[in-house]
Scaffold this motif. Sequence first.
Motif, short mmCIF file in Angstrom:
data_model
loop_
_atom_site.label_atom_id
_atom_site.label_comp_id
_atom_site.label_asym_id
_atom_site.label_seq_id
_atom_site.Cartn_x
_atom_site.Cartn_y
_atom_site.Cartn_z
N GLU B 82 0.82 -1.22 0.00
CA GLU B 82 0.00 0.00 0.00
C GLU B 82 0.85 1.27 0.00
N PRO B 87 -3.68 3.68 -6.20
CA PRO B 87 -4.58 2.51 -6.21
C PRO B 87 -3.83 1.24 -5.81
N HIS B 88 -4.52 0.42 -5.03
CA HIS B 88 -3.95 -0.82 -4.50
C HIS B 88 -4.49 -1.95 -5.38
N MET B 95 -9.66 -5.66 -6.67
CA MET B 95 -9.03 -4.63 -5.85
C MET B 95 -9.01 -3.31 -6.63
N GLN B 97 -8.89 -0.09 -5.05
CA GLN B 97 -9.25 1.08 -4.26
C GLN B 97 -7.99 1.89 -3.94
N VAL B 98 -8.15 3.20 -3.78
CA VAL B 98 -7.01 4.06 -3.46
C VAL B 98 -6.65 3.90 -1.97
N SER B 99 -5.40 3.66 -1.69
CA SER B 99 -4.98 3.43 -0.30
C SER B 99 -5.03 4.72 0.49
N ASP B 100 -5.45 4.60 1.76
CA ASP B 100 -5.42 5.79 2.61
C ASP B 100 -4.25 5.76 3.59
#
Lengths: 444, 444
Positions: B82, B87-88, B95, B97-100
């Motif tokens: 991450e 994006p992950h 998968m 989604q953008v990592s926070d």
Amino acid sequence: MPESSQTIAETVSAVADGHLDSRQWVEHCLERVRNNEALGSWSFIDEARALARADQMDRIRKDGSALGSLHGCPIGVKDIIEVKAMPHGCGSPLMGQVSDQNAVLVDALEAAGAIILGKTETTEFAFLNPARTKNPHSQEYSPGGSSAGSAAAVASGDVPVAIGSQTNGSVIRPASYCGVYAMKPSAGIIPRIGVFEQSPTLDQMGLFATSLEDLALVTDALSIHDSRDPHSIAAPRPSCFQGACSEPPMDPNFAILTLPYSKLQSRACTEGFRELADTLEGQVEVLEAPPMFEELIRAQRIIHMTEAHHAFDRLGFVGSSDLSRILAKMLEEGKTFAQNEYEEALEIKASAGSFFQSFFEDFDAILSPSASGEAPLLSEGHTGNPIFCTVWTLAGLPTLNLPIMQGENGLPIGLQMVGRQRDDARLLRTARWFMTTLFDEGEA
Amino acid sequence: MPESSQTIAETVSAVADGHLDSRQWVEHCLERVRNNEALGSWSFIDEARALARADQMDRIRKDGSALGSLHGCPIGVKDIIEVKAMPHGCGSPLMGQVSDQNAVLVDALEAAGAIILGKTETTEFAFLNPARTKNPHSQEYSPGGSSAGSAAAVASGDVPVAIGSQTNGSVIRPASYCGVYAMKPSAGIIPRIGVFEQSPTLDQMGLFATSLEDLALVTDALSIHDSRDPHSIAAPRPSCFQGACSEPPMDPNFAILTLPYSKLQSRACTEGFRELADTLEGQVEVLEAPPMFEELIRAQRIIHMTEAHHAFDRLGFVGSSDLSRILAKMLEEGKTFAQNEYEEALEIKASAGSFFQSFFEDFDAILSPSASGEAPLLSEGHTGNPIFCTVWTLAGLPTLNLPIMQGENGLPIGLQMVGRQRDDARLLRTARWFMTTLFDEGEA
């Protein structure tokens, strides 16, 4: 047994060479802890865990595996820092549950080979309500706060180093009262994940030791980035140990600021500063602090109280009968500031940051008292005034306590040396110059 | 522009001296990335972020602030790691989604001054279903897997270093196929928090570079303890850079094991090993692998598939039509092992640990093929056989790929060098001796 004059690096090197077992070092410290029990420096000690870990460090050495910069070194951590399988006391009956994880800084200590002996006493949630700890120089006196146990444990020789924290003056003040070296590195150098949160904007970690070199060695081990902590610096860190071992390219320049709260200083403290200015003649400028300083003190109060109220509210602790009156009142006060007051305070804090950034173009360090004078009597029921630390902490500047003065009652008074943000290595280099040149402290 | 023969430490030192801007270094790499787009090494690149970060590193230098061991160095990380605001992808439509937040190792890279250019392609969830990446030596061939993009990005000169991971053979195999140096440090050296979990018992981090010294430099930067990762070592870490720069006190001793799966080796690979044994005469013993090896391969399979099934089950991905058939089948297989079979496999793994611990009392390193031979054709639809890495990964031993051989089609074949657990510094020292003595690689 390590000589008391040895630095941690020297003792670690004796462990590395097999001249001293980590187990002996730990046993020596545990014996001191038992002998000094009356000082009340520790809230929790786990002898068995410490000895098992010492044996592990000794096995690693015998095995020829990698050694750490703190290999086998006993250490204490303030009881607002989580250590797995130890109670998380925070100086309050509201806490005390056993932690199921380590604070990030504890992981870093263990990766460097250090051995956590236990947790040191803190004032209630690291605020002002005193801990049970006594000043090792004279037991009728306060060790200061909030990192009372860490300061007393190092001052009494229980451990060569202990970790504390400072939101206002909670490292430098007790170090001054207890007569030990201390450092609060720049904000963002040591990550705070796993440390009880008082004020995310102001909370900073710090440490106590018996020399500048030791402070530097341990700061380097703790100097890691954790992006879960919004203050943690995502950039390279100063090499403090290198700083503490080097000569400045030229003699440093100091500033002494006449502070709006200078009148709080004791006579001994004021005289000490006058002598210092004379001794440093040609290398020091005495300047009036800018009018902004009064505003900064007020901004700190607004940020600190507002964020503390918020933190305690989230925990459901506001209004609890288990809080001291002094803390309950502070949390009440934290409710009273309007959002725009709080935001304005943050802006004032930011402007202080820019002010000091350019200020340090002309000076290597600011010299300031660490506290108003000697420690107060325990019977006064408080831990002393943190105001001599407030502005530097607010601005996130690195600061040191140098234990060089003595007061009217023969108790220690510290000199505070303040450096440029993130320039911790230079501050240590300047302090080394100061101690070797003025006090002939070769090992300082 | 950095010379391609320069080590990272040399280029970082040019940045430190102001002979090269980090921005130039990053721009140079971004241009290579654009020119090499056909190789499909990257799943995501953030040019603006990388350039902004390069400017920050340059400002830090000009400002006289602390520099890191990777100051200004561009780097790629496998797309199962991450990185905040990226994006992950994990090579799967499930998968993306953008990592926070950052993986812990990404924080460590940034604290050392490195600049993450983006994410490198991975096979589907780091299993066997190929990534879109091509072998930089010949685009009809596979780069191997699962760390396909990281291996190809370094082999094609996009970046001097890239991070990968290995649960079975996912670092050493692609390094062998792509002809680059690679290292999988001992299990527990690099923390895995923030990395997609396939198998908590087996997952390990690794990296690709163009020299041993570079591998060592970056491993040291990543070598931190995080107690949230149950494998992370709560003890000092080997100093790999020091290892990679030192001479062994005496000529090292090697073992070549005749493996139960040696028959899979290509002719070139087998001949290469015969020559090697001749060259090292007197310093190498050729031994039959103990019968346990076949059991170890089976135990690895049970642990890997069981834990993978568990991990995907927790995510709710088992049975998803978005999984490849090969992965779906593996997860199915993971359901079939009984709890006692799984526990027995863990015991077998532990016994391998003890076996190797005493084995390395007589030998500095084991020499093994990194893979069965050259890379397979892309048209074969697979990423090659990881079996030559399985046992070493299972035992958590540190391993290197040394790109020293060539196969029938002119493609690279690597030599795998395996060391004692947690003795990564010695392995690097031994490898340095090997490369300088046998291949006259002074800078290796």
